[in-house]
Design a protein around this motif. Structure first.
Motif, short mmCIF file in Angstrom:
data_model
loop_
_atom_site.label_atom_id
_atom_site.label_comp_id
_atom_site.label_asym_id
_atom_site.label_seq_id
_atom_site.Cartn_x
_atom_site.Cartn_y
_atom_site.Cartn_z
N UNK A 143 -67.52 82.54 14.44
CA UNK A 143 -66.91 83.51 15.35
C UNK A 143 -65.39 83.41 15.33
N UNK A 144 -64.88 82.19 15.23
CA UNK A 144 -63.42 82.01 15.18
C UNK A 144 -62.84 82.63 13.93
N UNK A 145 -63.54 82.50 12.82
CA UNK A 145 -63.08 83.16 11.59
C UNK A 145 -63.06 84.66 11.76
N UNK A 146 -64.07 85.21 12.46
CA UNK A 146 -64.11 86.65 12.69
C UNK A 146 -62.95 87.10 13.56
N UNK A 147 -62.52 86.26 14.51
CA UNK A 147 -61.40 86.59 15.38
C UNK A 147 -60.04 86.25 14.76
N UNK A 148 -60.07 85.68 13.54
CA UNK A 148 -58.81 85.30 12.90
C UNK A 148 -58.21 84.02 13.44
N UNK A 149 -58.98 83.23 14.18
CA UNK A 149 -58.50 81.97 14.76
C UNK A 149 -58.89 80.84 13.82
N UNK A 150 -58.07 80.60 12.81
CA UNK A 150 -58.42 79.62 11.78
C UNK A 150 -58.31 78.19 12.30
N UNK A 151 -57.36 77.92 13.19
CA UNK A 151 -57.29 76.58 13.78
C UNK A 151 -58.52 76.30 14.62
N UNK A 152 -58.97 77.29 15.37
CA UNK A 152 -60.19 77.12 16.15
C UNK A 152 -61.40 76.92 15.28
N UNK A 153 -61.47 77.64 14.14
CA UNK A 153 -62.59 77.48 13.22
C UNK A 153 -62.61 76.07 12.63
N UNK A 154 -61.44 75.56 12.30
CA UNK A 154 -61.36 74.20 11.75
C UNK A 154 -61.77 73.17 12.81
N UNK A 155 -61.30 73.36 14.05
CA UNK A 155 -61.66 72.43 15.12
C UNK A 155 -63.15 72.41 15.37
N UNK A 156 -63.80 73.58 15.39
CA UNK A 156 -65.24 73.64 15.63
C UNK A 156 -66.01 72.99 14.48
N UNK A 157 -65.57 73.25 13.23
CA UNK A 157 -66.25 72.63 12.10
C UNK A 157 -66.05 71.11 12.12
N UNK A 158 -64.87 70.68 12.53
CA UNK A 158 -64.61 69.24 12.62
C UNK A 158 -65.54 68.59 13.64
N UNK A 159 -65.85 69.29 14.71
CA UNK A 159 -66.79 68.76 15.70
C UNK A 159 -68.17 68.59 15.06
N UNK A 160 -68.63 69.60 14.33
CA UNK A 160 -69.93 69.47 13.65
C UNK A 160 -69.90 68.30 12.66
N UNK A 161 -68.85 68.23 11.86
CA UNK A 161 -68.80 67.21 10.81
C UNK A 161 -68.76 65.81 11.41
N UNK A 162 -68.07 65.65 12.54
CA UNK A 162 -68.03 64.35 13.21
C UNK A 162 -69.43 63.99 13.72
N UNK A 163 -70.12 64.95 14.32
CA UNK A 163 -71.49 64.70 14.78
C UNK A 163 -72.41 64.36 13.61
#
Length: 586
Positions: free
Chosen positions: A191-211
């Motif tokens: 969804x962040x990528x769809x909104x153009x929020x690339x920092x938010x997209x990276x932060x959300x993916x980082x949360x998944x990757x950490x988990x």
């Protein structure tokens, strides 16, 4: 008779087996039966195969998560966690790395990261649709991970691994699925990528990757300790470290990034607390003022822009905002640019202003806000003034403020009325305020604005004359008295009647006229007019003439508006004292 009955004795069962189990060493509690091992390995292997049904469940989970995030519904997001099958391939990767099973590792990696790409792409597609309108708090909560999320994932991985290897704790798996946030961060990333929020997209993916990495490490340790991996399968230490090197390096890198993010989060929290505390302390002496919201951002040079929304009965002055801005800057030791958005609100109770927090306690009671001595003094003053104003109904209380001067606190009350209050009225109100507030240094200053009530008939001199109900006969007589009074008064040379009112009180009439004259009318002249009006009305008529300079003339002589009010107030206080003495004597 043997007290320890036979094994089949229903009265005295044999507890030797249970007691022997309790006497086992702690490490033996990790042992798992061969049957359970085979079942867990079979389930993990089967769950790690990327079948069509697996991807269908992933699409369903991703869609539920995306809609839940867009609708800001935590319940829907939890539902997505329960449907998601992403946990099984993580266990498969952990088991494959522990045992050196390349076939299982390949299947689990394809299933896990194929599912990751599928969820991100599906959420991206949903985010491009017209109904995806705004960013929600549920989305924002998953774009700023910290080291705390790693600790949560470690505990969730521990619980999930134990639930997997021990059939007695398997019912806890749904709760583990809720605790392990896997699908929602991926949906947030799309969804962040769809909104153009690339920092938010990276932060959300980082949360998944950490988990993902944390659950992988913890579950691998559980498989090894529970005996799912033989010594031969582990191999040499070098081989074992090579298999887990990528995961270990990734976990170390993620932990480093999230540790830095945690430090930033803690610093941001401290900054927020300092801003909020400073503003709340600065507005504590403003009655009815409440800090509703604070938004801020930091420039590259370290300066902070703060927008504070304050619910307040009156707007802040630029000087007040400047003082708060300097106080915040001194507290956080950074340049501050403060903007205060004043939302005009006023909590009012029957006795005046009230201070209520916008919440209730667990008993369902309103929570009263703790107030400073200055606010308490202001509230006591407002309550007193409202009581006095409502008793006389000659004034309207517009505002009450407190200022501090070298001589002490000064209560500035703004009132409006047909005339300003007289000093004796102000003195009485001041004495009551001092008594209620317990402050003998408080001074009352009344700022009066004059108003004139005018109807089609003219200026209102007697409210009863224009707004009290009358019979048709009395209304006709009133018109005759007013017309005759105006005519007779204007017979005096160079005298003009601007307004005249006649009101009936019982069997008597009161007439008041506002005149402008080249000379001062004499009491005898006013008395003669009163006698003529008495004859016309067939009842006693008292006439008083009011001049623009505040002089009142009647048949008895001259007085002023101020003197008349002071005498009426003195009579009222004397009557009240007499009534109190009579009550005490009883």
């Amino acid at each position: 008779m043997n007290s320890h009955g036979a094994a089949g004795d229903p009265v005295s069962p044999d507890l030797s087996a249970e007691r022997s189990n309790l006497d086992l060493p702690l490490i033996a509690l990790w042992s798992v039966s061969p049957e359970r091992k085979a079942q867990v390995i079979d389930d993990t292997t089967s769950g790690s195969i990327p079948r069509p049904l697996y991807y269908v469940l992933l699409l369903a989970s991703g869609g539920i998560a995306a809609f839940g995030l867009l609708a800001n519904s935590a319940a829907v997001v939890i539902g997505a966690m329960l449907v998601s099958p992403l946990m099984a391939p993580i266990f498969g990767i952990a088991l494959a790395l522990s045992r050196g099973d390349l076939h299982l590792l390949r299947n689990a990696l394809v299933a896990e990261f194929g599912g990751v790409l599928l969820i991100v792409a599906f959420a991206l597609l949903l985010g491009l649709l017209p109904f995806a309108l705004e960013v929600t708090p549920e989305m924002l909560a998953r774009t700023r991970p910290s080291l705390l999320d790693v600790f949560v994932a470690a505990l969730a991985g521990l619980a999930g691994g134990l639930a997997m290897v021990d059939e007695r704790t398997s019912p806890a798996l749904p709760g583990v699925a809720i605790a392990t946030s896997l699908t929602p961060p991926l949906a947030t990333s799309g969804l962040s990528l769809a909104f153009g929020a690339f920092d938010g997209a990276w932060g959300a993916f980082l949360l998944f990757f950490a988990n993902f990495l944390t659950i992988l490490a913890v579950s691998a340790a559980i498989f090894i300790l529970a005996g799912f991996v033989t010594r031969a399968e582990i191999g040499t230490r070098t081989d074992f470290l090579k298999r887990f090197s990528a995961a270990g390096i990734g976990l170390l890198a993620v932990a480093t990034i999230l540790t830095r993010q945690l430090i930033v989060t803690i610093d941001d929290w401290r900054l927020n607390q300092a801003i909020v505390t400073t503003i709340e302390h600065a507005i504590a002496d403003n009655p009815g003022a409440r800090l509703a919201r604070v938004i801020y951002d930091q420039d590259a040079n370290g300066s902070v822009n703060v927008l504070a929304t304050v619910n307040t009965p009156r707007s802040f002055t630029p000087q007040k905002v400047d003082a708060i801005q300097h106080a915040i800057a001194d507290s956080v030791n950074r340049p501050i640019s403060l903007f205060v958005r004043c939302a005009i609100t006023h909590d009012v109770a029957a006795a005046g202003s009230a201070n209520l927090l916008p919440t209730v306690n667990l008993n369902g009671d309103f929570i009263a806000a703790s107030v400073t001595p200055n606010v308490r003094l202001t509230e006591a003053a407002e309550q007193t003034l409202r009581e006095l104003v409502s008793r006389r109904q000659n004034f309207e209380l517009l505002d009450v403020q407190l200022v501090h001067l070298p001589t002490g606190p000064v209560i500035v009350a703004t009132v409006s009325g047909a005339r300003p209050p007289v000093p004796s009225q102000v003195k009485l109100a001041q004495e009551i305020i001092r008594q209620r507030a317990g402050d003998e240094t408080a001074t009352l200053l009344v700022r009066a604005t004059s108003t004139s009530d005018v109807t089609a008939k003219g200026r209102v001199l007697l409210g009863d004359a224009q707004f009290s109900p009358m019979t048709a006969a009395d209304r006709a007589l009133q018109e005759k008295v007013e017309t005759r009074g105006k005519t007779v008064l204007e017979h005096v040379q160079n005298t003009f009647v601007d307004s005249i009112d006649a009101a009936k009180h019982g069997d008597k009439w009161e007439v008041r006229a506002e005149v402008v004259s080249a000379r001062v009318l004499q009491p005898a002249e006013v008395g003669r007019v009163a006698k003529e009006l008495t004859a016309l009305a067939g009842a006693t008529v008292t006439l008083s003439v009011l001049t623009p300079n505040g002089l009142i003339i009647d048949a008895r002589g001259f007085t002023t508006v101020q003197r008349s009010v002071e005498e009426a107030l003195a009579r009222e206080l004397a009557a009240r004292d007499l009534s109190e003495r009579v009550d005490q004597s009883k």
